[in-house]
Design a protein around this motif. Structure first.
Motif, mmCIF file in Angstrom:
data_model
loop_
_atom_site.group_PDB
_atom_site.id
_atom_site.type_symbol
_atom_site.label_atom_id
_atom_site.label_comp_id
_atom_site.label_asym_id
_atom_site.label_seq_id
_atom_site.Cartn_x
_atom_site.Cartn_y
_atom_site.Cartn_z
ATOM 1 N N GLU A 252 0.826 -1.203 0.000
ATOM 2 C CA GLU A 252 0.000 0.000 0.000
ATOM 3 C C GLU A 252 0.860 1.253 0.000
ATOM 4 O O GLU A 252 0.530 2.248 -0.657
ATOM 5 N N ASP A 253 1.956 1.236 0.762
ATOM 6 C CA ASP A 253 2.850 2.405 0.771
ATOM 7 C C ASP A 253 3.468 2.635 -0.604
ATOM 8 O O ASP A 253 3.604 3.785 -1.051
ATOM 9 N N HIS A 258 3.702 6.039 -5.574
ATOM 10 C CA HIS A 258 3.737 6.132 -7.040
ATOM 11 C C HIS A 258 2.413 6.643 -7.609
ATOM 12 O O HIS A 258 2.058 6.292 -8.736
ATOM 13 N N LEU A 259 1.724 7.482 -6.850
ATOM 14 C CA LEU A 259 0.427 7.985 -7.288
ATOM 15 C C LEU A 259 0.508 8.631 -8.672
ATOM 16 O O LEU A 259 -0.300 8.334 -9.564
ATOM 17 N N LEU A 281 -5.703 3.113 -8.701
ATOM 18 C CA LEU A 281 -6.283 4.412 -8.346
ATOM 19 C C LEU A 281 -7.603 4.236 -7.605
ATOM 20 O O LEU A 281 -7.919 5.013 -6.698
ATOM 21 N N THR A 282 -8.360 3.221 -7.979
ATOM 22 C CA THR A 282 -9.612 2.948 -7.268
ATOM 23 C C THR A 282 -9.333 2.553 -5.818
ATOM 24 O O THR A 282 -10.040 2.984 -4.890
ATOM 25 N N ARG A 283 -8.299 1.745 -5.611
ATOM 26 C CA ARG A 283 -7.931 1.367 -4.231
ATOM 27 C C ARG A 283 -7.426 2.583 -3.457
ATOM 28 O O ARG A 283 -7.744 2.747 -2.270
ATOM 29 N N LEU A 284 -6.660 3.425 -4.103
ATOM 30 C CA LEU A 284 -6.181 4.642 -3.435
ATOM 31 C C LEU A 284 -7.342 5.546 -3.043
ATOM 32 O O LEU A 284 -7.341 6.161 -1.968
ATOM 33 N N ASP A 285 -8.351 5.635 -3.913
ATOM 34 C CA ASP A 285 -9.524 6.449 -3.589
ATOM 35 C C ASP A 285 -10.276 5.850 -2.402
ATOM 36 O O ASP A 285 -10.739 6.581 -1.515
ATOM 37 N N ALA A 286 -10.393 4.534 -2.376
ATOM 38 C CA ALA A 286 -11.096 3.881 -1.265
ATOM 39 C C ALA A 286 -10.385 4.124 0.058
ATOM 40 O O ALA A 286 -11.023 4.178 1.112
ATOM 41 N N ARG A 287 -9.053 4.283 0.005
ATOM 42 C CA ARG A 287 -8.286 4.540 1.237
ATOM 43 C C ARG A 287 -8.163 6.034 1.525
ATOM 44 O O ARG A 287 -7.457 6.424 2.453
#
Length: 906
Positions: A252-253, A258-259, A281-287
């Motif tokens: 996750e880090d 690397h966004l 990106l979908t997982r990053l948005d969820a977090r």
């Protein structure tokens, strides 16, 4: 020293290392001078005699060179390479007394050169071991290492396959060389060959296993994979790095760090890479790690992509964020409106509904901005847009009359003069003989024009300078082409027309100039009939071969001052007045034109409207002048093309419908007989004048689709060429042979009428299997349209015939039409589709891709209007069908701007 030279001359390569080690530094320098003379002398020997001493000469020269740079150059010499195994082990023995630093320098110099085999990698790695230095990490050495690993996977003697991960784990250089795989411009071919990436016997899983064991730095591999995916590259390479990245199980880090890279991949990566980045990106948005600004930025790029799946997924993500955070509407809804420009009606509707669901009632500025974007939606959505925003676009100023955007008409470029100096000519000859055209690389239109121009001026230059500066020219060519087999050893057998290229033609002439061809072989070559081929490829190549033999005789016997057939223009065309002046010079010098040269000149000369040139030719009082005058006055095609009946399935005189075992028809064109060609031209040209019923079977010529001289052989007879080369285009569309449509753009620049053959050829090209071939066809379409020679009605009818007989796939045609329309040629595209669509709409079951084709037609109609276009029969019936398929939706969209057929005409 004398013992060493004696052993080398005798080819006793195993004795050479000991003889070298006996010499001191001065003795080696002295011996090297003798070896260089021997090497130069051997270039004039027969190949069998050369081959006998190659290994000994290689080992001796490497051992006697006192400098690492000179030693590396000697070892890399092309003329010292042999088909048999290279004696690298003997070279290592001969270098056994050298300083380690010297050996390390040599290893690094050799590693910087291209490698031809894994043996070179072993040689360099052994040099590095002897030197006690790190192994070089150049791209060429890494390629050699990868090849070495791949070939070592089979256990010698037992036939047992050794798992790849075990080989890599035991390799002493894996920690240094494996990471370099991720830094090379392109992956070695062996790396990308895998079918089960999770297997430890395949490169992706094996590298990830070594990273898990700590042999390789896992974090470094993650960074390099991400960097390579952002950078882009070959599809196969991108899939490899994505596979490795997925198996490395990014944390996750690492995803958060690397966004910006995921955003870049989603915007510009190939489809599978973009899809993976979209998931991240979908997982990053969820977090909660994807800001609204970043989402808006990346969405603007993704919604512009053509992959419907990616656009749909991005709209879903935007909908989730808008549902969760209503305050983001001002920033995200204008981005959602980007989907209004998508060609897919379903995606347009999804975006419109998303905006309607989340549009704030009290934000007048946002509503005005969105209504402006909604103006690009077609009439099909006008009611929904009006209900949401009110009247849209009514206050916009009226546009002027539609204007088609077409490329400039190609302007013929004049060929420059033949090279006037020996140095310039030698450079051009060497460049062409050593170029990739020797093996046959597929050229584009501009490359083909440049290639034939360079070839013709170079061939003419060889004839000219062989008369005025033969000795210097021969010496320069001998030096520049050292090591070229075809030049060094001459012709050991008769060249085949099927495999003839311009590089072979130049090599034939140069070989004659250098004395590699006997007078007898040239006489036999000139008299031999080269036009016996059963296909156009062999016939056109046979013309080139006949010219080459004739030029080879000319440079050897000093027969003519220059060539008559050298074109005036890049297309291969020859001005009639210029040919008259050349014939006048021949008459003054008492020179006799070569039959093949003069015949090629006639085929190239511009005929239409050249009456003054015909009179001047007749006044010469020579047989050639009379033939030229008669040729111009007749103004007939080399071989007239027979038309076919488009509405009949029955074979006719000019329409050859052939059924294969599976029952597929082949639409090809026949050509009529031209007796004049058979009566007055050399035998090598007779095929051109015979009647031909086309054959759909492939002729299996190496590089048959890669010869730029074809269009330059008949530059004033595009229709004839198109009919003869039609089987290439048929296979390009039907069976998917890559590169078969490259000649379409230069074919459209040829002279003569643009009739059924050129339009049928264009129709095949627009339906080609591979995208690069369809792009060539689109280029050809635009060239013909810019010239004002395109008949969109005829092209549309030809497209309907090919689709009707399953020779062109509708989805491929839609892609080509979309590409052409994107250039601004909306009226051109609509004109041909409006004629082709009735045939496709009449099918009981809609063919795959018809919805996409209707979408292209609808976009064109919305942009250019339908003035002058006949109504499309069957459009209203298709739009009125039940359901909401892409075909029905796009038909309704097109119908909204295209008047339906009157009831009495249905």
């Amino acid at each position: 020293m004398s013992d060493l030279l004696t052993a080398v001359r005798a080819g006793q390569h195993r004795d050479v290392p000991a003889l070298v080690l006996r010499l001191d530094r001065a003795g080696r320098r002295s011996a090297l001078a003798g070896l260089k003379e021997l090497r130069k002398e051997a270039r004039g020997w027969e190949w069998q005699r050369q081959d006998k001493i190659r290994k000994a000469l290689l080992v001796a020269g490497a051992g006697c060179n006192t400098g690492a740079a000179g030693c590396a150059t000697w070892i890399g010499g092309r003329d010292l390479r042999s088909w048999s195994r290279s004696p690298y082990s003997l070279i290592l023995v001969a270098l056994g007394d050298r300083d380690p630093a010297w050996l390390g320098d040599l290893a690094h110099r050799l590693a910087g050169r291209p490698m031809n085999s894994e043996a070179e990698y072993k040689f360099i790695s052994e040099l590095a071991r002897m030197a006690g230095c790190p192994i070089p990490t150049t791209d060429s050495l890494v390629e050699g290492w990868a090849e070495r690993i791949s070939t070592a996977r089979w256990h010698r003697g037992s036939g047992r396959r050794v798992p790849l991960v075990d080989l890599l784990r035991c390799d002493p250089h894996v920690a240094v060389l494996a990471p370099r795989l991720f830094e090379m411009p392109e992956l070695p071919s062996q790396i990308g060959w895998y079918d089960t990436p999770e297997s430890l016997d395949q490169w992706p899983a094996a590298l990830c296993a070594l990273a898990a064991e700590g042999v390789l730095d896992r974090s470094h591999l993650v960074e390099r994979c991400v960097a390579r995916l952002v950078r882009g590259g070959k599809t196969g390479d991108q899939r490899f790095f994505l596979t490795v990245l997925q198996q490395l199980n990014v944390t996750e880090d690492e995803e958060k760090n690397h966004l910006r890279d995921w955003m870049g991949m989603a915007a510009d990566g190939i489809s599978v890479v973009a899809s993976h980045a979209q998931d991240v990106l979908t997982r990053l948005d969820a977090r909660g790690e994807l800001s609204t600004g970043d989402l808006a930025e990346v969405s603007g790029s993704v919604l512009f992509r053509r992959e419907k799946k990616l656009v749909r997924a991005q709209l879903v993500l935007l909908g989730k964020v808008l549902s969760r955070d209503a305050t983001a509407a001002g920033e995200l809804l204008p981005v959602v409106a980007e989907a209004f420009g998508n060609e897919d009606i379903a995606l347009q509707e999804r975006a419109l509904k998303l905006i309607a669901r989340h549009l704030p009632a009290d934000d007048a500025l946002l509503r005005e901005e969105l209504s402006f974007s909604a103006a690009q939606l077609g009439p099909l959505h006008r009611e929904a847009v009006t209900a949401l925003f009110g009247a849209v676009g009514e206050d916009a100023p009226a546009d002027g009359p539609y204007e088609e955007l077409l490329p400039p008409v190609p302007v013929p470029s004049r060929l420059g003069p033949a090279p006037g100096t020996v140095a310039e000519l030698v450079e051009q000859v060497a460049a062409q003989v050593k170029s990739r055209s020797w093996q046959g690389s597929t050229p584009g239109a501009s490359a083909a024009a440049s290639g034939i121009s360079d070839f013709e001026s170079t061939l003419d230059g060889l004839v000219r300078l062989s008369r005025t500066d033969r000795a210097a020219l021969a010496e320069g060519l001998r030096e520049a082409l050292a090591g070229e087999w075809y030049i060094e050893h001459g012709i050991d057998r008769e060249p085949e027309p099927a495999y003839m290229t311009t590089a072979h033609a130049l090599a034939l002439v140069v070989g004659s100039l250098l004395g590699r061809l006997s007078y007898r072989s040239i006489t036999e070559g000139k008299s031999r009939w080269t036009g016996t081929g059963t296909c156009a490829h062999a016939a056109l190549n046979g013309v080139l071969l006949a010219r080459a033999w004739e030029a080879a005789g000319a440079v050897q016997a000093d027969l003519v001052p220059f060539l008559l057939a050298t074109p005036t223009w890049h297309t291969g065309s020859l001005d009639a007045a210029e040919l008259v002046e050349r014939l006048r010079t021949y008459r003054r010098l008492g020179a006799h034109p070569g039959p093949a040269d003069f015949s090629q000149a006639l085929l190239r000369v511009r005929r239409s409207g050249e009456w003054a040139a015909a009179e001047a030719a007749a006044s010469l009082g020579t047989p050639e002048g009379d033939r030229l005058a008669a040729w111009i006055r007749a103004d007939e095609p080399v071989a007239p093309v027979l038309r076919h009946g488009l509405t009949s399935d029955r074979p006719s005189a000019g329409n050859w419908w052939q059924r294969s075992a599976a029952g597929t028809r082949r639409v090809l064109l026949a050509t009529k007989e031209r007796l004049l060609i058979q009566q007055e031209f050399p035998r090598s040209f007779h095929w051109l004048g015979r009647p031909h019923t086309p054959q759909s079977r492939e002729c299996y010529h190496w590089g048959a689709d890669q010869c730029p001289h074809w269009t330059a052989t008949l530059p004033e007879d595009g229709e004839t060429l198109a009919a003869w080369l039609m089987p290439d285009l048929l296979h390009t569309a039907d069976e998917g042979r890559r590169g078969g449509a490259w000649f379409l753009p230069p074919l459209m620049e040829t002279g003569g009428a643009a009739g059924v053959a050129l339009h049928l050829a264009l129709a095949y090209g627009l339906g080609a299997r591979h995208a690069e071939d369809r792009i060539s066809a689109v280029d050809a379409l635009l060239v013909l349209a810019a010239q004002g020679r395109l008949d969109t009605v005829l092209l549309g009818r030809e497209l309907g015939v090919l689709v009707d007989h399953d020779l062109v796939k509708v989805n491929r045609l839609a892609d080509a039409a979309r590409t052409a329309a994107a250039t601004g040629a909306y009226r051109t595209v609509l004109g041909m589709l409006a004629v082709a669509l009735p045939t496709l709409l009449a099918y009981e079951k809609a063919p795959r891709g018809i919805g996409d084709l209707l979408a292209v037609a609808a976009e064109c109609a919305e942009r250019c209007g339908t003035e002058g276009i006949e109504p499309i029969v069957g459009l209203a019936a298709t739009a009125g069908r039940k359901g909401s398929s892409q075909t029905v939706r796009q038909a309704a969209r097109l119908l909204a701007v295209f008047p339906p057929v009157p009831a009495e005409a249905r």
